[in-house]
Design an enzyme around this catalytic site. Sequence first.
Site, PDB file in Angstrom:
ATOM      1  CE  LYS A 100      43.679  37.897  44.095  1.00 38.09           C
ATOM      2  NZ  LYS A 100      43.844  38.872  44.890  1.00 38.09           N
ATOM      3  N   GLY A 119      50.411  36.984  40.224  1.00 36.73           N
ATOM      4  CA  GLY A 119      50.567  37.672  41.057  1.00 36.73           C
ATOM      5  C   GLY A 119      48.545  37.970  40.513  1.00 36.73           C
ATOM      6  CB  SER A 120      46.484  40.320  42.405  1.00 34.61           C
ATOM      7  OG  SER A 120      46.686  39.829  43.328  1.00 34.61           O
ATOM      8  CB  THR A 121      47.649  40.488  36.255  1.00 38.91           C
ATOM      9  OG1 THR A 121      48.774  39.045  36.880  1.00 38.91           O
ATOM     10  CG2 THR A 121      48.475  41.353  36.930  1.00 38.91           C
TER      11      THR A 121
END
Length: 580
Positions: free
Chosen positions: A306, A302-304
Amino acid sequence: MICKQVPLKKGKAIKMRFPFSKPLRRSSDEGHKPALSAASSRNRVVIAMGCFIAVYGVIGGRLIQYGMTDLEQGRSYGSINRNMAARPDLVDRNGAIMASDIRVASLYGEPRRIIDPDEAVEALTSVLPNVDYKEWHRKLSSGAGFVWLRREITPKQQAQVLALGIPGIGFRNETRRFYPGGPNASHILGLVDIDNAGISGIEKFIDNQGIGALQALGLDASEELAPVRLSIDAGVQHILRDELMTAMDKYQAIAAGAIILNAKTGEVVAMASVPDYDPNNPFNANDKDRLNRMAAGTYEMGSTFKAFTTAMALDSGKVNLNSRFDASKPIKIARFTINDFHGKKRVLTVPEVFIYSSNIGTAKMADVVGIEGHRAFLKKLGLLDMLKTELPETARPLEPKEWKKLNSITISFGHGVTTTPLQTAMAAAALVNGGKLIKPTFLPRTKEEADAMGEQVISAKTSAEMRYLFRLNVEQGSGRNAEVDGFYMGGKTGTAEKVINGKYSSNVRFNAFLAAFPIDDPEYVVLTIVDEPKPVEGQYSATAGLNAAPMVQSIIRRSASLLGIQPKFHNDREALQVSY
């Protein structure tokens, strides 16, 4: 045979038999060899006597040696099974025992000495539970020299069987592995089988270093083996697992996991995944839900991710903290539409893209670097290759066979590539420790050793900028619930939709929070995961900021002092100044 009559004085004759196929020749016959001399015969007798004396001397010497050897040391001279071979203790970084050998008795039978198998089995049934009458009767009636009946019985059971006084029933002392912490570090320590051979975790790693070969040969050390020291802190490990059990219950999740990694040495200080198992009674160790999710499971993080996309863009030199990206409209590509979860519908700076976790802005940063550059950067961080550590249970990351623009866009915000949480923590450490990628280890490692093996993957400047962004996200973004007063930490949330029946589900999530502290000079990276969490009472959502982030907060608050990090309550630290 030649028979010859020999005359006797009384006129009678008897037959004499000689074991020769031909008549005897006189000494003057052609080809006759003279008899051996008396001296030669005496020499042969002396040599034979010398050989007998030497052989029996050696045997006698060995018997004396065995007689003068104590019982424990004498085991090494016998023909023993591998289940008698000793294993070294496993100790944590402070010397606390995490696994050790204990002696236990096992019950065996000698069927050739059993007088009445029926009576013997009936008597054993009266003191031992769960006896398979038919199986034991078959064994004791087999006429074999030796059969196992039950391995590893209790001292009380041994005393009860001894009291029965059954001929042909005996005990053999064996070695059993004991784990004082129970399930506390089961996925790290691993398991041994009934013969005390390592079959998973560090136990299997030890066997692969040579202990297993000695056991297979039936060899035992006459002296205790030196303990194997791990990088794990047993106290911190207990806190970590305790918080995971609490979170799993609180958020009604199907699983949870966490790791604390030394950002400067790569040492794994603590790692746990629940549900787990008790290695002292591993009846459910092979259940699929008890997988070590931190090292042997792969997930879309997921957004980790990013954080990695942002570091890539900054390190490329094509993007800086003041760069702006238009996130006012969704990205439409092929049949897909990329949108933001909580969109601001405007142009965002790089710090805003990070703290608002903008999918659109992150995708556009990846596009600046390009598809090939994107894949090369993730590979350089070790996120696309199988990670090799001391643990045998390691999963291989999955990526698209062919990277296209759509793949690069979705991977930029954590969808389309699966990797292990342990690898994610390793790569995150490189983002905050000055830019060095250091492979994780479960054994002690010095700072000097880590520096020698570390690979510079991003510049020190980029690393400083990432520390700033991590801290900013805790102060102003989705990481607020991870804040721990006095410890100056930073981090990034990650909420990934899980694939259900071939489609991403908006209601079933895999959440993570990636943190480092103290963020101005990070000593440790902490990563938590929670699988399929549910909203707690009073909340209508279950995003990472509401569950994975509070997990990090609790872990740091309880373990920081054990890790040697003291709180500092003052405001003289200033974050990197950035205008946007």
